[in-house]
Design a protein around this motif. Structure first.
Motif, short mmCIF file in Angstrom:
data_model
loop_
_atom_site.label_atom_id
_atom_site.label_comp_id
_atom_site.label_asym_id
_atom_site.label_seq_id
_atom_site.Cartn_x
_atom_site.Cartn_y
_atom_site.Cartn_z
N GLU A 187 0.86 -1.18 0.00
CA GLU A 187 0.00 0.00 0.00
C GLU A 187 0.90 1.23 0.00
O GLU A 187 1.46 1.61 1.03
N ARG A 208 -2.31 -1.40 -3.54
CA ARG A 208 -3.02 -0.13 -3.45
C ARG A 208 -2.03 0.99 -3.75
O ARG A 208 -1.07 1.17 -3.00
N TYR A 210 -3.21 4.25 -4.84
CA TYR A 210 -4.03 5.42 -5.13
C TYR A 210 -3.42 6.71 -4.57
O TYR A 210 -2.63 6.70 -3.63
N ASN A 229 -6.24 -1.32 -6.29
CA ASN A 229 -6.84 0.00 -6.12
C ASN A 229 -5.81 1.04 -6.56
O ASN A 229 -4.84 1.30 -5.86
#
Length: 318
Positions: A187, A208, A210, A229
């Motif tokens: 992430e 992830r 984003y 994501n």
């Protein structure tokens, strides 16, 4: 003679007793320990060396501690959690058995972990760290690094790392995870990165990315990927055809023009979100299209129940 011997014995006893007491100059630190019944087991007004040596876990939560001198006596400490204290530095060189370390919301600017080779989990949130050397922490499996003014992070030595969260470190331009092939979750969000290479992370299940400025993202080698994501980036195309295990996908608010979702398993999708600007004209999907992609027949205006009037077509493979 007897009086002299008694006096000598008495002085030695006092010296020995004093030597068995941990010196803790910060009164808030000392009071926190005295109020912890798992540490201050005899309920007196001092922390004995034996009590310090017996302690395995310490938690400090907004105690106004500015100096952790005395922590060196806790030689068997395994878990140390510090939140909301006033420290700018901390000496952990004597705490060789620490496996779990969490330092959250402090003004700490420097952290030396070179002696903590048993460290497995590291959480550093809302501090003032600009550098961090993890080259000797070969057992690290989990890193959570959030909201620090970091400019560089070298993870080349942390080859058993399984979970990596690096978020809101807006000065961090890139991150090399090519040596971290054991990673299952990554992430890296809100870091202003323009590129991120996960081609070597073949065990990755959750990705992830984003809130960055990614221009490209290649997930063709991440065959075990289940969640992706990557919303709020600058991606113009994305190919998911190799990600047969993928069931959760969000790429909204990118610059997508093409999206290949022909991964031979569209029915797995439980979330599929590409709400975007009108540049996206075509999504390549399987036949028949999964319910999460369309409701009933192929509908150019319906993606996961969200309206996208500018979508030209869902191109169904024959």
């Amino acid at each position: 003679m007897k009086y002299t011997l008694f006096t000598l014995f008495f002085c030695i006893s006092i010296c020995n007793a004093q030597a068995q007491i941990v010196s803790i100059p910060d009164l808030n630190f000392k009071n926190a320990l005295l109020n912890d019944s798992s540490v201050n087991t005899n309920f007196d007004n001092e922390i004995q060396v034996s009590e310090a040596q017996a302690a395995l876990d310490l938690l400090f939560y907004y105690e106004d501690i500015s100096d952790f001198t005395g922590l060196e006596a806790f030689v068997n400490l395994q878990t140390l959690a510090i939140e909301g204290e006033l420290i700018t530095s901390i000496d952990l060189s004597a705490n060789l058995e620490v496996t779990n370390l969490s330092i959250v919301v402090t003004p700490i600017t420097n952290l030396d972990l070179s002696s903590n080779s048993q460290l497995e989990s590291l959480t550093l949130v809302a501090n003032e760290l600009t550098t961090l050397d993890l080259s000797t922490n070969l057992q690290l499996e989990y890193i959570y690094f959030l909201n620090n003014p970091l400019t560089d992070l070298n993870l080349g030595a942390n080859i058993v790392l399984e979970e990596l969260i690096v978020s809101s470190n807006v000065i961090l331009p890139t991150l090399d995870v090519s040596e971290n092939t054991s990673l299952k979750k990554i992430e890296v969000v809100n870091n202003s990165m323009t590129s991120f290479d996960v081609s070597n992370n073949i065990n990755l299940e959750i990705l992830r990315t984003y809130g960055n400025n990614l221009l490209t993202l290649d997930v063709s080698t991440n065959l075990m990927l289940k969640e992706l994501n990557t919303m709020f980036n600058q991606l113009s195309s994305l190919d998911l055809s190799a990600n047969t295990a993928l069931d959760w996908f969000n790429a909204r608010n990118n610059q997508l023009q093409t999206l290949n979702a022909r991964n031979a398993n569209n029915d797995l999708f439980i979330n599929f979100n590409v709400i975007t600007k009108p540049d996206l004209r075509c999504i390549l999907v399987e036949n028949p299209p999964a319910k999460c992609l369309t409701y009933g027949n192929v509908d150019k205006n319906t993606i996961c129940g969200k309206s996208n009037q500018h979508l030209h077509a869902l191109d169904v493979v024959q």
